[in-house]
Design a protein around this motif. Sequence first.
Motif, mmCIF file in Angstrom:
data_model
loop_
_atom_site.group_PDB
_atom_site.id
_atom_site.type_symbol
_atom_site.label_atom_id
_atom_site.label_comp_id
_atom_site.label_asym_id
_atom_site.label_seq_id
_atom_site.Cartn_x
_atom_site.Cartn_y
_atom_site.Cartn_z
ATOM 1 N N PRO A 1 0.795 -1.231 0.000
ATOM 2 C CA PRO A 1 0.000 0.000 0.000
ATOM 3 C C PRO A 1 0.830 1.286 0.000
ATOM 4 O O PRO A 1 0.348 2.332 -0.405
ATOM 5 N N TYR A 2 2.070 1.218 0.410
ATOM 6 C CA TYR A 2 2.918 2.414 0.443
ATOM 7 C C TYR A 2 4.054 2.317 -0.572
ATOM 8 O O TYR A 2 5.145 2.825 -0.356
ATOM 9 N N TRP A 3 3.768 1.703 -1.702
ATOM 10 C CA TRP A 3 4.786 1.535 -2.732
ATOM 11 C C TRP A 3 5.290 2.876 -3.262
ATOM 12 O O TRP A 3 6.463 3.016 -3.571
ATOM 13 N N LEU A 4 4.422 3.870 -3.338
ATOM 14 C CA LEU A 4 4.843 5.162 -3.870
ATOM 15 C C LEU A 4 5.883 5.813 -2.959
ATOM 16 O O LEU A 4 6.870 6.386 -3.430
ATOM 17 N N ASP A 5 5.683 5.689 -1.669
ATOM 18 C CA ASP A 5 6.636 6.230 -0.711
ATOM 19 C C ASP A 5 8.004 5.568 -0.872
ATOM 20 O O ASP A 5 9.030 6.253 -0.917
ATOM 21 N N ILE A 6 8.031 4.260 -0.973
ATOM 22 C CA ILE A 6 9.293 3.528 -1.102
ATOM 23 C C ILE A 6 9.978 3.880 -2.412
ATOM 24 O O ILE A 6 11.181 4.158 -2.445
ATOM 25 N N TRP A 7 9.223 3.889 -3.505
ATOM 26 C CA TRP A 7 9.833 4.150 -4.810
ATOM 27 C C TRP A 7 10.314 5.591 -4.929
ATOM 28 O O TRP A 7 11.346 5.845 -5.546
ATOM 29 N N LEU A 8 9.591 6.542 -4.340
ATOM 30 C CA LEU A 8 10.030 7.938 -4.415
ATOM 31 C C LEU A 8 11.218 8.211 -3.494
ATOM 32 O O LEU A 8 12.225 8.771 -3.908
ATOM 33 N N THR A 9 11.069 7.845 -2.224
ATOM 34 C CA THR A 9 12.101 8.217 -1.268
ATOM 35 C C THR A 9 13.335 7.333 -1.367
ATOM 36 O O THR A 9 14.457 7.839 -1.347
ATOM 37 N N GLU A 10 13.148 6.047 -1.472
ATOM 38 C CA GLU A 10 14.317 5.183 -1.458
ATOM 39 C C GLU A 10 14.920 4.987 -2.843
ATOM 40 O O GLU A 10 16.094 5.260 -3.052
ATOM 41 N N LEU B 1 14.207 6.406 -5.964
ATOM 42 C CA LEU B 1 14.543 7.597 -6.743
ATOM 43 C C LEU B 1 15.581 8.457 -6.032
ATOM 44 O O LEU B 1 16.603 8.832 -6.614
ATOM 45 N N SER B 2 15.347 8.761 -4.762
ATOM 46 C CA SER B 2 16.204 9.712 -4.058
ATOM 47 C C SER B 2 17.565 9.158 -3.686
ATOM 48 O O SER B 2 18.574 9.849 -3.839
ATOM 49 N N PHE B 3 17.605 7.956 -3.173
ATOM 50 C CA PHE B 3 18.855 7.444 -2.628
ATOM 51 C C PHE B 3 19.607 6.515 -3.586
ATOM 52 O O PHE B 3 20.788 6.272 -3.388
ATOM 53 N N MET B 4 18.911 5.990 -4.609
ATOM 54 C CA MET B 4 19.587 5.090 -5.534
ATOM 55 C C MET B 4 19.855 5.737 -6.889
ATOM 56 O O MET B 4 20.973 5.730 -7.371
ATOM 57 N N ILE B 5 18.834 6.284 -7.521
ATOM 58 C CA ILE B 5 18.959 6.751 -8.902
ATOM 59 C C ILE B 5 19.550 8.154 -8.976
ATOM 60 O O ILE B 5 20.471 8.412 -9.764
ATOM 61 N N LEU C 1 10.813 15.602 -0.861
ATOM 62 C CA LEU C 1 10.158 14.295 -0.761
ATOM 63 C C LEU C 1 9.887 13.908 0.688
ATOM 64 O O LEU C 1 8.904 13.230 0.977
ATOM 65 N N TYR C 2 10.752 14.352 1.602
ATOM 66 C CA TYR C 2 10.503 14.083 3.013
ATOM 67 C C TYR C 2 9.212 14.762 3.472
ATOM 68 O O TYR C 2 8.392 14.158 4.149
ATOM 69 N N PHE C 3 9.017 16.030 3.058
ATOM 70 C CA PHE C 3 7.791 16.723 3.459
ATOM 71 C C PHE C 3 6.562 16.150 2.766
ATOM 72 O O PHE C 3 5.490 16.084 3.370
ATOM 73 N N VAL C 4 6.705 15.703 1.536
ATOM 74 C CA VAL C 4 5.590 15.035 0.859
ATOM 75 C C VAL C 4 5.254 13.738 1.577
ATOM 76 O O VAL C 4 4.079 13.420 1.810
ATOM 77 N N LYS C 5 6.274 13.003 1.963
ATOM 78 C CA LYS C 5 6.070 11.753 2.698
ATOM 79 C C LYS C 5 5.352 12.017 4.023
ATOM 80 O O LYS C 5 4.424 11.304 4.385
ATOM 81 N N GLN C 6 5.773 13.047 4.736
ATOM 82 C CA GLN C 6 5.133 13.359 6.008
ATOM 83 C C GLN C 6 3.695 13.815 5.817
ATOM 84 O O GLN C 6 2.825 13.507 6.628
ATOM 85 N N ALA C 7 3.422 14.533 4.746
ATOM 86 C CA ALA C 7 2.053 14.993 4.488
ATOM 87 C C ALA C 7 1.143 13.835 4.094
ATOM 88 O O ALA C 7 -0.022 13.804 4.474
ATOM 89 N N LEU C 8 1.679 12.871 3.349
ATOM 90 C CA LEU C 8 0.850 11.761 2.885
ATOM 91 C C LEU C 8 0.667 10.677 3.929
ATOM 92 O O LEU C 8 -0.395 10.062 4.021
ATOM 93 N N ILE C 9 1.692 10.447 4.732
ATOM 94 C CA ILE C 9 1.678 9.280 5.604
ATOM 95 C C ILE C 9 1.779 9.644 7.076
ATOM 96 O O ILE C 9 1.880 8.787 7.933
ATOM 97 N N ALA C 10 1.730 10.911 7.423
ATOM 98 C CA ALA C 10 1.996 11.335 8.792
ATOM 99 C C ALA C 10 1.033 10.739 9.804
ATOM 100 O O ALA C 10 1.407 10.453 10.932
ATOM 101 N N TYR C 11 -0.195 10.532 9.424
ATOM 102 C CA TYR C 11 -1.181 10.084 10.399
ATOM 103 C C TYR C 11 -1.502 8.600 10.279
ATOM 104 O O TYR C 11 -2.476 8.130 10.861
ATOM 105 N N GLN C 12 -0.696 7.852 9.555
ATOM 106 C CA GLN C 12 -0.907 6.420 9.463
ATOM 107 C C GLN C 12 -0.332 5.759 10.711
ATOM 108 O O GLN C 12 0.794 6.025 11.104
ATOM 109 N N ALA C 13 -1.083 4.870 11.288
ATOM 110 C CA ALA C 13 -0.694 4.295 12.570
ATOM 111 C C ALA C 13 0.497 3.352 12.462
ATOM 112 O O ALA C 13 1.366 3.342 13.323
#
Length: 180
Positions: free
Chosen positions: A86-95, A97-101, A128-140
């Motif tokens: 369910p959080y594939w977009l977060d992994i692909w964007l942050t990890e 794209l950002s840290f590998m590519i 991307l960190y702020f986008v990640k926090q905005a999208l997933i900040a309230y997920q338990a």
Amino acid sequence: MTYTISLLYSSIFSGTEVLVPILFVLNTLKIQPVNINKQTLVCAINCVLLFGSMLFILSLLSQVFIAYYSQNEYAQFSFSNRLAGPYWLDIWLTEVLSFMILPQILWIKKLRKSLPVSMIIVGIWIALYFVKQALIAYQAWNIEFRITYSEYIIQAVVYVGLLLAAYLIIQRKNSNLVTT
């Protein structure tokens, strides 16, 4: 082993996120640090960043290898869920794209010696960190464990050691090229 690799690349990414904006501000205000060649420092930062990216790729490939060959259903599910869950977009964007590519552009020598390229990479990380926090900040279930101050100190010491080694190697290489 995985903890050591994780410590190294997380130290490199965290240190770069702090040091590059400081260098950008120093460059904007035309402040020259005493006895430090800024061009060599930028090249050292980018070389260490490229090293951290390669460690991150090695870590991810080892996780794929372990998940596939362990024949452990939990390991296979957790890794496949991480990349396609369910959080594939977060992994692909942050990890990925950002840290590998993105840091792979530093293989080009002209870009490796450029502070604006480093600032663009770090700026994308921060955005991307702020986008990640905005999208997933309230997920338990996505609660990040906070690290202690001693772990921050360990990361700082590791990053300063790697950066100092890279700086001295590049400075020595440049001084040998000038004298010959």
